[in-house]
Design an enzyme around this catalytic site. Structure first.
Site, PDB file in Angstrom:
ATOM      1  N   HIS A 271       0.862  -1.197   0.000  1.00 56.94           N
ATOM      2  CA  HIS A 271       0.000   0.000   0.000  1.00 56.94           C
ATOM      3  C   HIS A 271       0.889   1.235   0.000  1.00 56.94           C
ATOM      4  CE1 HIS A 271      -3.106   2.876   1.084  1.00 56.94           C
ATOM      5  NE2 HIS A 271      -3.955   1.951   0.674  1.00 56.94           N
ATOM      6  N   ASP A 328      -7.980  -5.148  -0.418  1.00 58.45           N
ATOM      7  CA  ASP A 328      -8.443  -6.023  -1.512  1.00 58.45           C
ATOM      8  C   ASP A 328      -8.132  -7.490  -1.302  1.00 58.45           C
ATOM      9  OD1 ASP A 328      -7.525  -3.336  -3.634  1.00 58.45           O
ATOM     10  OD2 ASP A 328      -9.551  -4.000  -3.156  1.00 58.45           O
TER      11      ASP A 328
HETATM   12  C1  SDX Z   1      -6.103   0.051  -3.184  1.00 63.19           C
HETATM   13  O1  SDX Z   1      -4.188   4.495  -2.274  1.00 63.19           O
HETATM   14  C2  SDX Z   1      -5.177   3.919  -1.690  1.00 63.19           C
HETATM   15  O2  SDX Z   1      -5.615   4.276  -0.610  1.00 63.19           O
HETATM   16  C3  SDX Z   1      -5.793   2.768  -2.456  1.00 63.19           C
HETATM   17  C4  SDX Z   1      -6.826   1.961  -1.696  1.00 63.19           C
HETATM   18  C5  SDX Z   1      -8.094   2.740  -1.458  1.00 63.19           C
HETATM   19  O3  SDX Z   1      -8.799   2.417  -0.504  1.00 63.19           O
HETATM   20  O4  SDX Z   1      -8.420   3.624  -2.298  1.00 63.19           O
HETATM   21  O5  SDX Z   1      -6.307   1.540  -0.459  1.00 63.19           O
HETATM   22  C6  SDX Z   1      -7.245   0.721  -2.479  1.00 63.19           C
HETATM   23  O6  SDX Z   1      -5.865   0.338  -4.314  1.00 63.19           O
HETATM   24  C7  SDX Z   1      -5.255  -0.939  -2.417  1.00 63.19           C
HETATM   25  C8  SDX Z   1      -4.016  -1.433  -3.251  1.00 63.19           C
HETATM   26  C9  SDX Z   1      -4.510  -2.545  -4.197  1.00 63.19           C
HETATM   27  N1  SDX Z   1      -3.426  -2.891  -5.143  1.00 63.19           N
HETATM   28  C10 SDX Z   1      -2.790  -4.105  -5.070  1.00 63.19           C
HETATM   29  O7  SDX Z   1      -2.991  -4.932  -4.182  1.00 63.19           O
HETATM   30  C11 SDX Z   1      -1.820  -4.357  -6.202  1.00 63.19           C
HETATM   31  C12 SDX Z   1      -0.499  -4.862  -5.647  1.00 63.19           C
HETATM   32  N2  SDX Z   1       0.128  -3.770  -4.887  1.00 63.19           N
HETATM   33  C13 SDX Z   1       1.153  -2.989  -5.511  1.00 63.19           C
HETATM   34  O8  SDX Z   1       1.023  -2.829  -6.878  1.00 63.19           O
HETATM   35  C14 SDX Z   1       1.613  -1.771  -4.713  1.00 63.19           C
HETATM   36  O9  SDX Z   1       1.851  -2.199  -3.438  1.00 63.19           O
HETATM   37  C15 SDX Z   1       0.722  -0.531  -4.654  1.00 63.19           C
HETATM   38  C16 SDX Z   1       0.266  -0.109  -6.007  1.00 63.19           C
HETATM   39  C17 SDX Z   1      -0.457  -0.784  -3.796  1.00 63.19           C
HETATM   40  C18 SDX Z   1       1.562   0.571  -4.017  1.00 63.19           C
HETATM   41  O10 SDX Z   1       2.593   0.882  -4.893  1.00 63.19           O
HETATM   42  P1  SDX Z   1       3.707   1.954  -4.550  1.00 63.19           P
HETATM   43  O11 SDX Z   1       3.395   2.667  -3.279  1.00 63.19           O
HETATM   44  O12 SDX Z   1       3.938   2.771  -5.782  1.00 63.19           O
HETATM   45  O13 SDX Z   1       4.965   1.084  -4.199  1.00 63.19           O
HETATM   46  P2  SDX Z   1       6.040   0.593  -5.252  1.00 63.19           P
HETATM   47  O14 SDX Z   1       5.358   0.051  -6.480  1.00 63.19           O
HETATM   48  O15 SDX Z   1       7.036   1.690  -5.394  1.00 63.19           O
HETATM   49  O16 SDX Z   1       6.685  -0.648  -4.461  1.00 63.19           O
HETATM   50  C19 SDX Z   1       7.706  -0.461  -3.484  1.00 63.19           C
HETATM   51  C20 SDX Z   1       8.539  -1.738  -3.513  1.00 63.19           C
HETATM   52  C21 SDX Z   1       8.991  -2.122  -4.919  1.00 63.19           C
HETATM   53  O17 SDX Z   1      10.131  -2.935  -4.768  1.00 63.19           O
HETATM   54  P3  SDX Z   1      11.608  -2.225  -4.970  1.00 63.19           P
HETATM   55  O18 SDX Z   1      11.571  -1.511  -6.327  1.00 63.19           O
HETATM   56  O19 SDX Z   1      11.730  -1.238  -3.794  1.00 63.19           O
HETATM   57  O20 SDX Z   1      12.603  -3.358  -4.910  1.00 63.19           O
HETATM   58  O21 SDX Z   1       7.699  -2.852  -3.073  1.00 63.19           O
HETATM   59  C22 SDX Z   1       7.531  -3.754  -4.160  1.00 63.19           C
HETATM   60  C23 SDX Z   1       7.881  -3.019  -5.428  1.00 63.19           C
HETATM   61  O22 SDX Z   1       8.358  -3.919  -6.427  1.00 63.19           O
HETATM   62  N3  SDX Z   1       6.105  -4.136  -4.134  1.00 63.19           N
HETATM   63  C24 SDX Z   1       5.649  -5.368  -4.359  1.00 63.19           C
HETATM   64  C25 SDX Z   1       4.266  -5.302  -4.176  1.00 63.19           C
HETATM   65  N4  SDX Z   1       3.918  -4.051  -3.856  1.00 63.19           N
HETATM   66  C26 SDX Z   1       5.066  -3.337  -3.839  1.00 63.19           C
HETATM   67  N5  SDX Z   1       6.297  -6.523  -4.706  1.00 63.19           N
HETATM   68  C27 SDX Z   1       5.511  -7.615  -4.857  1.00 63.19           C
HETATM   69  N6  SDX Z   1       4.170  -7.623  -4.668  1.00 63.19           N
HETATM   70  C28 SDX Z   1       3.514  -6.487  -4.340  1.00 63.19           C
HETATM   71  N7  SDX Z   1       2.173  -6.484  -4.170  1.00 63.19           N
END
Ligand code: SDX
Length: 392
Positions: A271, A328
């Site tokens: 998140h 989710d």
């Molecule tokens: C919602 O914003 C909100 O409030 C949204 C929400 C709402 O109520 O409106 O809460 C609802 O959208 C919840 C999120 C649902 N999405 C998912 O479950 C999809 C999977 N999650 C990711 O795509 C990610 O965690 C996000 C999109 C939720 C957040 O992305 P960020 O903050 O841009 O973080 P990032 O992509 O920069 O990740 C940071 C690190 C990275 O690794 P490094 O580059 O540092 O090595 O964490 C890793 C990412 O690769 N990472 C994950 C991951 N989420 C982040 N690796 C594997 N699996 C994951 N799910």
């Protein structure tokens, strides 16, 4: 930064507005609507009450809630010509695409909804979308399964009537299951608002041009559809089903999620703000256990989800990045237990988020926020003269 403009991809460190609606603390895993904790609201309030709280700022008295519900019931029909638009979609159309289109189309049938200069005009537009969106959501489902686009029974509560509109079969009595109504009511409360997330920011920026409430909501639906946002609840179940088909091999999926060369992410994890447990995920996980037990359903996917959660919480990759289950991760398991198909999961998120989008749009308009128009740092070509096509 070029001295004046600072680029902040994804606005990770940018505040877009001041808001008095929702407070969340990502470090502590705290979420409050207008100062009330979601733990209390999920336990003691119902969805329409929480919608009123978010939109108008206070918990309603019994009379205020009754009037709000009565005003919504008076508008909970949709022009029959909207059915011609739905007829044009193939049965396979994704409900989020149908809903984004229909919500925009509603303007044509409610032209007065774009004038929101007086408090009364704004209230009328709000009540209309609160009333008509559940109808459109139920019809998006009924179109997929070939059921007639009927209405429910407005002597029922808001959520109970939605479930009847979804599942009522022709020439059959529809029996409400109070346990299902209560579980969905709680789930919708937990989705109702979440400060400046992607879809809410979209609603605000579209609304900031003074495009109407309905098209601003339509834009929010489009943003929510993405698998990185609300679309994750559908992607979680599809991932858990794939793991089940794979013999429950969670380790393989954990490895894929950690592999930088593999675009696969553990859906439902991580998140932008919560660097601790998403408080909603905790409540939803418990609610999933309860509803499955109450309905006598043994869903192997729930066990896979719990196994995956346990492994991830012990895995340094996830622990170092503070990746926890988000809203989710478990919600789809509850929707499924109610007979809601996976293609409708994100539409259910939209139904829950509707009051939050409305509240944030209303605050933006009443605060007379300027039109959203960020700047950029230009990295393209310097000046060059035109070349005639025969010289290219
Ligand atoms: C919602 O914003 C909100 O409030 C949204 C929400 C709402 O109520 O409106 O809460 C609802 O959208 C919840 C999120 C649902 N999405 C998912 O479950 C999809 C999977 N999650 C990711 O795509 C990610 O965690 C996000 C999109 C939720 C957040 O992305 P960020 O903050 O841009 O973080 P990032 O992509 O920069 O990740 C940071 C690190 C990275 O690794 P490094 O580059 O540092 O090595 O964490 C890793 C990412 O690769 N990472 C994950 C991951 N989420 C982040 N690796 C594997 N699996 C994951 N799910």
């Amino acid at each position: 930064t070029n001295g004046v403009i600072t680029i902040d991809p994804g606005y990770k460190n940018t505040g877009s507005c001041e808001s008095a609606i929702t407070f969340l603390d990502g470090e502590k895993g705290v979420l409050r609507y207008r100062g009330y904790s979601i733990e209390e609201l999920a336990e003691k309030a119902d969805f329409l009450e929480v919608a009123y709280l978010l939109i108008f700022g206070e918990l309603p008295t019994a009379e205020e809630l009754a009037k709000f519900h009565a005003d919504i019931k008076a508008q909970s029909h949709v022009d029959e010509d909207v059915k011609k638009i739905i007829d044009g979609f193939p049965k396979s159309a994704h409900p989020m695409g149908v809903l984004s289109s229909l919500t925009s189309a509603l303007v044509a049938f409610n032209p007065s909804s774009v004038n929101v200069d007086s408090e009364e005009e704004m209230y009328n537009a709000i009540v209309r979308i609160m009333a008509k969106f559940p109808v459109l959501t139920a019809w998006a489902y009924r179109k997929r399964v070939g059921l007639p686009l009927d209405y429910g029974d407005d002597s029922l509560g808001y959520v109970e009537n939605f479930l009847k509109m979804m599942f009522k079969k022709p020439s059959r009595e529809y029996e409400s299951n109070q346990k299902v109504v209560d579980a969905l009511d709680k789930l919708l409360i937990l989705h109702a608002d979440h400060e400046q997330n992607c879809s809410t920011s979209t609603v605000r920026i579209v609304g900031s041009s003074h495009a109407g409430l309905f098209v601003s909501i339509s834009a929010g639906i489009a943003a929510l559809w993405g698998p990185l946002h609300g679309g994750a609840n559908q992607a979680v179940i599809e991932m858990l089903e794939a793991i089940k088909e794979d013999g429950g091999d969670t380790k393989k999926y954990m490895a894929k999620a950690k592999d930088k060369n593999d675009p696969f992410r553990l859906m439902g994890f991580g998140h932008r703000v919560y660097k601790n447990f998403d408080p909603r995920a905790k409540i939803i996980k418990k609610a999933a256990d309860n509803i499955l037990e109450e309905l006598g359903i043994d869903d192997p996917v729930l066990d896979i989800a719990k196994g995956l959660e346990k492994e991830a919480l012990e895995d340094p990759y996830f622990v170092d990045r503070k990746l926890y289950p988000n809203v989710d991760f478990y919600s789809g398991i509850i929707y499924r237990s109610m007979g809601i198909p996976v293609e409708m999961f994100t539409a259910m998120f939209a139904l829950g988020r509707l009051p939050g989008w409305i509240a944030q749009w209303k605050e933006m308009r009443l605060n007379k926020e300027p039109i959203g128009r960020p700047r950029q740092i230009y990295t393209g070509e310097t000046l060059r003269s035109f070349k005639d096509i025969k010289n290219r």
